[in-house]
Design a protein around this motif. Structure first.
Motif, PDB file in Angstrom:
ATOM      1  N   HIS A  86       0.891  -1.385   0.040  1.00 43.83           N
ATOM      2  CA  HIS A  86       0.139   0.135  -0.025  1.00 43.83           C
ATOM      3  C   HIS A  86       0.955   1.199  -0.127  1.00 43.83           C
ATOM      4  CE1 HIS A  86       1.105  -0.724   4.217  1.00 43.83           C
ATOM      5  NE2 HIS A  86       0.538   0.631   4.494  1.00 43.83           N
ATOM      6  N   GLU A  87       1.742   1.186   0.627  1.00 39.51           N
ATOM      7  CA  GLU A  87       2.813   2.528   0.642  1.00 39.51           C
ATOM      8  C   GLU A  87       3.473   2.642  -0.843  1.00 39.51           C
ATOM      9  OE1 GLU A  87       5.685   1.798   3.684  1.00 39.51           O
ATOM     10  OE2 GLU A  87       4.615   1.461   5.177  1.00 39.51           O
ATOM     11  N   ARG A  88       3.863   1.178  -1.565  1.00 39.49           N
ATOM     12  CA  ARG A  88       4.496   1.659  -2.877  1.00 39.49           C
ATOM     13  C   ARG A  88       3.496   2.139  -3.741  1.00 39.49           C
ATOM     14  NH1 ARG A  88       5.045  -2.941  -6.436  1.00 39.49           N
ATOM     15  NH2 ARG A  88       5.114  -4.324  -4.723  1.00 39.49           N
ATOM     16  N   MET A  89       2.118   1.907  -3.664  1.00 40.30           N
ATOM     17  CA  MET A  89       1.175   2.310  -4.520  1.00 40.30           C
ATOM     18  C   MET A  89       1.007   3.843  -4.282  1.00 40.30           C
ATOM     19  SD  MET A  89      -0.447   0.345  -6.415  1.00 40.30           S
ATOM     20  CE  MET A  89      -2.161   0.477  -6.913  1.00 40.30           C
ATOM     21  N   PHE A  90       1.090   4.193  -3.040  1.00 42.55           N
ATOM     22  CA  PHE A  90       1.138   5.745  -2.853  1.00 42.55           C
ATOM     23  C   PHE A  90       2.142   6.320  -3.395  1.00 42.55           C
ATOM     24  CE2 PHE A  90       2.348   9.367   0.180  1.00 42.55           C
ATOM     25  CZ  PHE A  90       1.440  10.140  -0.106  1.00 42.55           C
ATOM     26  N   ILE A  91       3.457   5.746  -3.449  1.00 44.92           N
ATOM     27  CA  ILE A  91       4.586   6.545  -3.965  1.00 44.92           C
ATOM     28  C   ILE A  91       4.456   6.595  -5.415  1.00 44.92           C
ATOM     29  CG2 ILE A  91       7.065   5.956  -4.392  1.00 44.92           C
ATOM     30  CD1 ILE A  91       7.112   4.656  -1.760  1.00 44.92           C
ATOM     31  N   TYR A  92       3.882   5.403  -6.051  1.00 39.49           N
ATOM     32  CA  TYR A  92       3.714   5.692  -7.607  1.00 39.49           C
ATOM     33  C   TYR A  92       2.599   6.642  -7.819  1.00 39.49           C
ATOM     34  CZ  TYR A  92       5.771   0.798  -8.152  1.00 39.49           C
ATOM     35  OH  TYR A  92       6.711  -0.106  -8.016  1.00 39.49           O
ATOM     36  N   PHE A  93       1.574   6.653  -7.006  1.00 41.16           N
ATOM     37  CA  PHE A  93       0.498   7.730  -7.066  1.00 41.16           C
ATOM     38  C   PHE A  93       1.372   9.053  -6.805  1.00 41.16           C
ATOM     39  CE2 PHE A  93      -2.581  10.630  -5.357  1.00 41.16           C
ATOM     40  CZ  PHE A  93      -3.634  10.655  -6.375  1.00 41.16           C
ATOM     41  N   SER A  94       1.781   9.372  -5.916  1.00 41.59           N
ATOM     42  CA  SER A  94       2.659  10.594  -5.734  1.00 41.59           C
ATOM     43  C   SER A  94       3.606  11.056  -6.951  1.00 41.59           C
ATOM     44  CB  SER A  94       3.452  10.525  -4.245  1.00 41.59           C
ATOM     45  OG  SER A  94       2.793  10.088  -3.454  1.00 41.59           O
ATOM     46  N   ARG A  95       4.327  10.074  -7.373  1.00 46.10           N
ATOM     47  CA  ARG A  95       5.028  10.428  -8.639  1.00 46.10           C
ATOM     48  C   ARG A  95       4.452  10.768  -9.750  1.00 46.10           C
ATOM     49  NH1 ARG A  95      10.046   8.600  -7.146  1.00 46.10           N
ATOM     50  NH2 ARG A  95      10.049   9.243  -4.576  1.00 46.10           N
ATOM     51  N   LEU A  96       3.320  10.038 -10.134  1.00 46.01           N
ATOM     52  CA  LEU A  96       2.331  10.283 -11.176  1.00 46.01           C
ATOM     53  C   LEU A  96       1.680  11.619 -10.896  1.00 46.01           C
ATOM     54  CD1 LEU A  96       0.699   6.952 -11.669  1.00 46.01           C
ATOM     55  CD2 LEU A  96       2.478   7.877 -13.433  1.00 46.01           C
ATOM     56  N   PHE A  97       1.168  11.933  -9.881  1.00 47.27           N
ATOM     57  CA  PHE A  97       0.536  13.384  -9.649  1.00 47.27           C
ATOM     58  C   PHE A  97       1.805  14.464  -9.724  1.00 47.27           C
ATOM     59  CE2 PHE A  97      -0.356  16.721  -6.842  1.00 47.27           C
ATOM     60  CZ  PHE A  97      -1.543  17.153  -7.304  1.00 47.27           C
ATOM     61  N   GLU A  98       2.809  14.273  -9.233  1.00 46.39           N
ATOM     62  CA  GLU A  98       3.841  15.243  -9.517  1.00 46.39           C
ATOM     63  C   GLU A  98       4.129  15.326 -10.829  1.00 46.39           C
ATOM     64  OE1 GLU A  98       8.439  15.999  -8.099  1.00 46.39           O
ATOM     65  OE2 GLU A  98       7.854  13.931  -8.255  1.00 46.39           O
ATOM     66  N   ARG A  99       4.152  14.439 -11.759  1.00 45.33           N
ATOM     67  CA  ARG A  99       4.578  14.534 -13.100  1.00 45.33           C
ATOM     68  C   ARG A  99       3.387  14.850 -14.096  1.00 45.33           C
ATOM     69  NH1 ARG A  99       7.941   9.724 -15.949  1.00 45.33           N
ATOM     70  NH2 ARG A  99       9.135  10.473 -14.169  1.00 45.33           N
ATOM     71  N   TYR A 100       2.248  14.519 -13.881  1.00 40.22           N
ATOM     72  CA  TYR A 100       1.097  14.701 -14.573  1.00 40.22           C
ATOM     73  C   TYR A 100      -0.032  15.658 -14.125  1.00 40.22           C
ATOM     74  CZ  TYR A 100       2.813  10.953 -17.231  1.00 40.22           C
ATOM     75  OH  TYR A 100       3.732   9.951 -17.986  1.00 40.22           O
ATOM     76  N   ARG A 101       0.150  16.156 -13.159  1.00 41.04           N
ATOM     77  CA  ARG A 101      -1.157  17.112 -12.285  1.00 41.04           C
ATOM     78  C   ARG A 101      -1.505  18.195 -13.302  1.00 41.04           C
ATOM     79  NH1 ARG A 101       3.733  18.674  -9.747  1.00 41.04           N
ATOM     80  NH2 ARG A 101       4.028  20.898  -9.318  1.00 41.04           N
ATOM     81  N   LYS A 102      -0.548  18.781 -14.075  1.00 38.64           N
ATOM     82  CA  LYS A 102      -1.182  19.838 -14.933  1.00 38.64           C
ATOM     83  C   LYS A 102      -1.920  19.603 -16.066  1.00 38.64           C
ATOM     84  CE  LYS A 102       2.903  22.956 -13.803  1.00 38.64           C
ATOM     85  NZ  LYS A 102       4.084  23.587 -14.421  1.00 38.64           N
ATOM     86  N   GLU A 103      -1.796  18.284 -16.408  1.00 41.45           N
ATOM     87  CA  GLU A 103      -2.416  17.675 -17.524  1.00 41.45           C
ATOM     88  C   GLU A 103      -3.659  16.726 -17.386  1.00 41.45           C
ATOM     89  OE1 GLU A 103       1.055  15.993 -18.168  1.00 41.45           O
ATOM     90  OE2 GLU A 103       2.159  17.671 -18.894  1.00 41.45           O
ATOM     91  N   HIS A 104      -3.689  16.215 -16.201  1.00 40.26           N
ATOM     92  CA  HIS A 104      -4.734  15.395 -15.817  1.00 40.26           C
ATOM     93  C   HIS A 104      -5.345  15.808 -14.573  1.00 40.26           C
ATOM     94  CE1 HIS A 104      -2.059  12.871 -18.896  1.00 40.26           C
ATOM     95  NE2 HIS A 104      -3.314  12.563 -19.255  1.00 40.26           N
ATOM     96  N   LYS A 105      -6.742  15.792 -14.541  1.00 38.58           N
ATOM     97  CA  LYS A 105      -7.336  16.238 -13.630  1.00 38.58           C
ATOM     98  C   LYS A 105      -7.581  15.118 -12.518  1.00 38.58           C
ATOM     99  CE  LYS A 105     -10.036  19.576 -16.120  1.00 38.58           C
ATOM    100  NZ  LYS A 105     -11.104  19.958 -16.735  1.00 38.58           N
ATOM    101  N   LEU A 106      -7.311  13.749 -12.848  1.00 38.35           N
ATOM    102  CA  LEU A 106      -7.586  12.456 -11.832  1.00 38.35           C
ATOM    103  C   LEU A 106      -6.732  11.464 -12.156  1.00 38.35           C
ATOM    104  CD1 LEU A 106      -9.550  11.439  -9.753  1.00 38.35           C
ATOM    105  CD2 LEU A 106     -11.016  10.665 -11.546  1.00 38.35           C
ATOM    106  N   ILE A 107      -6.257  10.695 -11.157  1.00 41.66           N
ATOM    107  CA  ILE A 107      -5.650   9.620 -11.180  1.00 41.66           C
ATOM    108  C   ILE A 107      -6.212   8.419 -10.378  1.00 41.66           C
ATOM    109  CG2 ILE A 107      -3.077   8.565 -10.780  1.00 41.66           C
ATOM    110  CD1 ILE A 107      -1.971  11.513 -10.909  1.00 41.66           C
TER     111      ILE A 107
END
Length: 297
Positions: A86-107
């Protein structure tokens, strides 16, 4: 040569992504526009938990009707016990949010647990202090062993068929699961091309434990009930082709019908009757007099 498990499972999700969402997340399914779907290149993210770089299994971009824009969906199969998953999934989510937050409204992160063990998989990461919640992250999950296989046998969903042997069932139900899978496969045969059919069969073969005697028996039953479909099934059975007895099965059935009610055929007829077929239906299928069939009731 059979596909390795991870590769086969990933290919299944890529090919039947819509069927996967329809099967396990119907509410999300209603919000997605599948006409605009694009799989992204694998993301190489640093896993702080494991102190190593890891690739996301599947990441795709799709239009989300509720936001009138594009979102990301991350699919992560997990086959083994990991108390910090579950921690790894949060890390993945955080990295995706950091990289794509300007282009995508939801992950949307989704984990698919394929372990043979039945357990409650942790899907939430929380950080709190008295009277204040700092963080609550929760991903979507599918725990296949907790799914009752009988819920899926009337479905024409390719993912349901491919993963039926990973669902929850008892040892005594194993043969019924195998037979229902083959019946589901025959339904899929009417609407899927050969490549997709082969993929469904390849994934299913990863989870079924081959039992030559049992499979021979099931093939005979299906070939009596569905003669043409039975032959088509054998053409796509990698395990059965390796054993090299498919032609012998077909010949044996034909000889059995010609020679009358032999021991093996009699047993098949009894089982067909037990499964609800009338003597008249069985008589037509095996081309024997109804009186002969009724003797076995």
């Amino acid at each position: 040569m059979p596909l390795p498990h991870d590769e086969a499972f990933k290919k299944l999700l890529e090919t039947f992504f819509q069927e996967f969402i329809e099967l396990f997340f119907p509410e999300l399914d209603s919000m997605l526009d599948y006409s605009e779907t694009r799989f992204l290149m694998q993301e190489l993210l640093v896993d702080i938990v494991g102190e190593e770089a890891r690739e996301l299994d599947l990441l795709l971009e799709i239009r989300y009707r509720g936001l009138d824009g594009y979102i990301l969906i991350h699919l992560e199969p997990q086959s083994y016990r990991d108390t910090r998953f579950h921690e790894r999934m949060f890390i993945y989510f955080s990295r995706l949010f950091e990289r794509y937050r300007k282009e995508h409204k939801l992950i949307i992160p989704i984990a698919i647990f394929t372990s043979d063990e039945i357990r409650e998989e942790q899907d939430t990461l929380e950080m709190v202090i008295p009277e204040h919640q700092i963080l609550r992250f929760q991903f979507l999950k599918v725990e296949l062993r907790k799914q009752n296989w009988r819920r899926f046998i009337d479905s024409d969903n390719a993912v349901a068929a491919a993963l039926l042997a990973k669902m929850g069932y008892t040892t005594r139900e194993a043969r019924d699961v195998r037979r229902e899978f083959l019946r589901m496969f025959m339904k899929l045969k009417t609407r899927l091309d050969q490549g997709r059919l082969a993929l469904v069969m390849s994934v299913a073969d990863l989870y079924f434990k081959p039992d030559r005697a049992q499979d021979e028996e099931i093939i005979k039953e299906l070939m009596i009930q569905y003669p043409e479909e039975g032959e088509a099934i054998m053409e796509l059975m990698p395990a059965w082709k390796r054993w090299g007895y498919e032609e012998g099965i077909a010949e044996g059935i034909e000889q059995g019908i010609e020679q009358g009610i032999e021991k093996g055929q009699a047993e098949i007829i009894r089982k067909l009757l037990l499964h609800g077929f009338t003597p008249e239906e069985v008589s037509k299928a095996v081309e024997l007099p109804v009186d002969e069939i009724k003797k076995l009731v």
